[in-house]
Design an enzyme around this catalytic site. Structure first.
Site, short mmCIF file in Angstrom:
data_model
loop_
_atom_site.label_atom_id
_atom_site.label_comp_id
_atom_site.label_asym_id
_atom_site.label_seq_id
_atom_site.Cartn_x
_atom_site.Cartn_y
_atom_site.Cartn_z
N PRO A 29 -6.76 -27.33 22.84
CA PRO A 29 -5.79 -27.03 23.43
C PRO A 29 -4.60 -27.78 23.62
CG PRO A 29 -7.84 -26.70 24.63
CD PRO A 29 -8.24 -27.52 23.64
N TYR A 180 -5.31 -33.94 36.20
CA TYR A 180 -5.45 -32.77 36.80
C TYR A 180 -6.66 -32.80 38.00
CZ TYR A 180 -1.84 -31.61 33.58
OH TYR A 180 -0.74 -31.41 32.56
N ARG A 302 -4.55 -37.44 15.58
CA ARG A 302 -3.51 -37.23 14.61
C ARG A 302 -4.26 -37.34 13.30
NH1 ARG A 302 0.21 -40.35 12.51
NH2 ARG A 302 -0.09 -41.92 13.86
N ALA A 324 -4.33 -31.11 17.21
CA ALA A 324 -2.94 -30.75 17.90
C ALA A 324 -1.80 -30.84 17.07
CB ALA A 324 -3.17 -31.19 19.63
N CYS A 348 1.36 -34.38 9.50
CA CYS A 348 2.18 -34.73 10.73
C CYS A 348 2.83 -36.06 10.65
CB CYS A 348 1.15 -34.73 11.90
SG CYS A 348 1.98 -35.17 13.49
N CYS A 351 6.09 -37.73 15.16
CA CYS A 351 7.47 -38.02 16.01
C CYS A 351 7.48 -37.43 17.21
CB CYS A 351 8.60 -37.58 14.83
SG CYS A 351 8.50 -35.65 14.83
N CYS A 354 7.28 -32.13 18.73
CA CYS A 354 6.45 -31.02 19.64
C CYS A 354 6.29 -31.20 20.99
CB CYS A 354 5.16 -30.83 18.90
SG CYS A 354 4.26 -32.48 18.72
N CYS A 366 9.02 -28.35 15.38
CA CYS A 366 8.09 -29.42 14.42
C CYS A 366 8.96 -29.82 13.24
CB CYS A 366 6.80 -28.66 13.99
SG CYS A 366 5.97 -29.95 12.92
N ASP A 420 22.12 -35.27 -5.59
CA ASP A 420 22.32 -36.28 -4.47
C ASP A 420 23.19 -37.34 -5.14
OD1 ASP A 420 21.48 -36.84 -1.50
OD2 ASP A 420 21.50 -38.77 -2.63
#
Length: 691
Positions: A29, A180, A302, A324, A348, A351, A354, A366, A420
């Protein structure tokens, strides 16, 4: 490409009570900002993860009763039958892709002060939760729950469980974490009761046990019941009968749920920024569970490396790999591992943009995955782009926006030339990712360059400074300008609006530091940008041997970093590195010897002795090349994007680059997003409850 056999263990099925997950990848979740008000957006967002190989996809916090209202932060609701249809869209989408659907039944207690519903907040003993925490402040204080309140809470969970099963959910969560209500019963600081629900650990666990039993009984054992529980504070508390209170709590609960989902206690440690926290940082706190329970355990950290995931399983830390943030950055992470395409994972970067989107009350964003939240609204898929491109596109600028634009244009089928001025592509990230703690941000460049180099319709032109004449001579069908923005040495007033440039010796901007300037110390960093860069430059200069004073208009260092969970860690870093911190001040002048300051509210004058000043505040976009071309190229063939269009964080640049690439050659009508809306109860026929 065949899967690496070392990763086979990740694709074993796992039994979770009466359900079976097809592999070990579990999207735990997490907040998405997509409430019942955007049911199609939410369903498509979760379905993309199921399509990408996640065996379980979960909602974020789903309130079970109006006395748990988290506004203004967005959360889903499961209050009555009017909510069910929007949830059914998600469960149908997950099942369509072969995944299990989980719902996080949630009651916030004292942490949810019910700003909209105006119910009195509930708590075990009337102790407020995070009442003085910035972003959660409220003058409301909770009531002490009586016996009827406890019976109501148990009943609300049971009623929500029945509705959740009718909506098609396979796994039903009891949420005893992150401050909670059920978690408040577990901690003696907040639970000062003297009845059967307070005092000893055994008593404090009683409510969580009863909630698990109520959810299981309400659904007749047909659904799996998961317990999400925070371990950080409990692990740090001594116990007379176990190594810690965490051990004691799990010993009491070891046979109660079908699955344990373990996490940290606070967002700043549970979803810590990569700037200060490595992959797998939860392990020292949660590594003991498998020594006590034989129920499956899922946790996060992560995780982006499949080797790390395998290690977690083989060493008995976790049974399921929770994701997540990595599941947002790359919904197809499991499938890429399964297909032996590890190098294609969009990792990921930690940073936490999100998380900032949840604090902002909007759909998830993201940096790595610009399609997140746009799956239904714009029809964007993270891996599949409609191959409708024709002709050649020249992209000028190889930073985050230019790289994303070039990659998306090439996937559409255009012939792409990417130029570039620098020898290496990456734009602002060439330097920013070398600042303390930001090395993982270079994944934005690494992923895109890795993909671009595979494509036969892409030509790279480094060290290519192009004039307007050069661009015209190139004769591309479309030109995308993504040349970035520049920092200006402007001061600001008490209202934090940029004023005039400061003309004094040894005044620098981030662009000067990026060019290799090491200021003469002592140095002051004046930050009214208030995101990461000012504090990162302060840490960088300390590493260069400078004495540093950090000055900000805000009340804390990296004030906007509260949104990304960085702010507490920045303060810890400053203390460890000896960076002096001055808050609520503006710079009013500098002569090369003395920095003149004023308190932002009172105007009181102050001075600091420094030799150099770095101003991190005002960025300006725009492009001289774009201006020169605007008069000679048709508007529909010339595109300005990224920081050159509007300076922002890297997430904004990547999104703008992606959006520009999707819309090149497409009519405005075809690019128009869809609008979502909640279901009206009268439009929906309810399914019957299970026998």
């Amino acid at each position: 490409m065949p899967r690496d056999p070392r990763h086979d263990i990740l694709f074993e099925p796992v039994k979770i009570g009466p359900k079976v997950a097809r592999n070990r990848f579990f999207q735990v979740p997490h907040a998405s900002g997509m409430t019942n008000a955007a049911p199609h957006v939410r369903a498509a967002f979760r379905e993309m993860k199921a399509e990408g190989g996640w065996a379980v996809v979960s909602t974020g916090a789903c309130s079970i009763h109006p006395s748990s209202d988290d506004s203004p932060f967005p959360c889903a609701t499961l209050w009555d039958e009017a909510d069910l249809r929007s949830h059914m869209l998600m469960t149908e989408a997950a099942h369509r892709q072969g995944a299990l659907a989980a719902v996080e039944l949630w009651h916030g207690g004292a942490a949810a002060v019910n700003r909209t519903t105006r119910h009195a907040p509930l708590s075990p003993s009337g102790v407020p939760w995070m009442a003085t925490h910035v972003g959660f402040m409220s003058s409301a204080r909770p009531k002490v729950m009586d016996a009827q309140d406890i019976r109501d809470l148990i009943r609300w969970h049971a009623e929500a469980a029945v509705m959740a099963e009718r909506a098609g959910f396979d796994i039903l969560y009891v949420y005893a974490g992150m401050g909670y209500l059920p978690y408040q019963f577990l901690l003696s600081d907040y639970n000062r009761r003297t009845d059967d629900y307070g005092g000893s650990v055994r008593n404090r666990v009683r409510l969580v046990e009863q909630l698990i039993d109520a959810v299981r009984e309400a659904t007749g054992g047909r659904c799996a019941v998961a317990l999400r529980i925070s371990m950080q504070e409990l692990r740090g508390r001594p116990s007379e009968v176990a190594p810690s209170e965490a051990h004691e709590v799990i010993e009491h609960l070891k046979d109660a749920p079908d699955l344990f989902d373990v996490k940290m206690d606070y967002s700043a440690t549970d979803c810590a920024a990569s700037r200060y926290t490595a992959e797998g940082s939860h392990e020292p706190v949660v590594d003991f569970l498998k020594t006590i329970t034989d129920k499956p355990v899922v946790g996060v950290g992560r995780f982006t490396s499949p080797d790390t995931m395998v290690s977690m399983v083989k060493r008995g830390v976790l049974d399921l790999i929770g994701g997540a943030r990595p599941s947002i950055a790359d919904p197809f992470l499991p499938k890429k591992i399964e297909e032996g395409r590890v190098e294609d994972i969009r990792e990921c970067i930690g940073c936490n943009m999100c998380i900032s989107s949840w604090h902002d009350g909007v759909w998830v964003r993201c940096t790595q995955n610009p399609t997140a939240g746009e799956e239904w609204r714009r029809g964007w898929h993270p891996e599949i782009v409609r191959k409708d491109g024709r002709g050649q596109v020249l992209v000028v600028g190889g930073g985050p926006a230019g790289l994303e634009a070039a990659l998306t244009l090439a996937r559409r089928g255009h012939e792409v030339a990417l130029a570039d001025a620098a020898r290496e592509f990456g734009g602002r990230l060439r330097w920013e990712s070398r600042l303390p703690g930001l090395n993982q941000w270079h994944r934005v460049v690494d992923y895109r360059m890795g993909q671009l180099r595979k494509l036969p319709n892409v030509t790279l032109y480094p060290e290519s400074t192009l004039s307007a004449a050069d661009v015209r001579d190139f004769a591309a069908d479309h030109v995308v300008i993504a040349t970035g923005a520049r920092w200006l040495p402007h001061l600001c007033g008490a209202n934090e609006l940029p004023s005039v440039p400061l003309e004094a010796p040894r005044v620098y901007t981030p662009d000067d530091i990026a060019a290799g300037v090491v200021p003469e110390g002592p140095v002051a960093v004046f930050d009214y940008d208030n995101y990461y860069l000012g504090s990162a430059i302060a840490e960088h200069l300390v590493g260069k041997g400078c004495a540093v004073t950090y000055v900000t208009t805000a009340g804390a260092a990296a004030a906007w970093g509260f949104m990304t969970n960085e702010q507490p860690l920045v303060h810890q870093s400053f203390a460890a590195k000896g960076i002096a911190l001055r808050t609520l001040e503006v710079v009013t002048g500098f002569d090369g010897e003395r920095l003149r300051l004023a308190q932002i509210f009172s105007g009181e004058a102050r001075e600091v002795a420094v030799r150099s000043l770095v101003i991190v505040g005002y960025r300006q976009g725009g492009s001289a090349l774009h201006e020169a071309l605007a008069g000679v190229m048709p508007r529909e063939r010339l595109h300005l994007t990224g920081d050159a269009l509007a300076p922002g964080a890297i997430v904004h640049a990547v999104y703008q680059g992606h959006k520009t690439a999707r819309e090149v050659g497409v009519s405005a009508a075809d690019a128009r997003p869809r609008r979502d809306a909640p279901f009206a109860p009268r439009d929906f026929q309810m399914p019957e409850a299970a026998e």
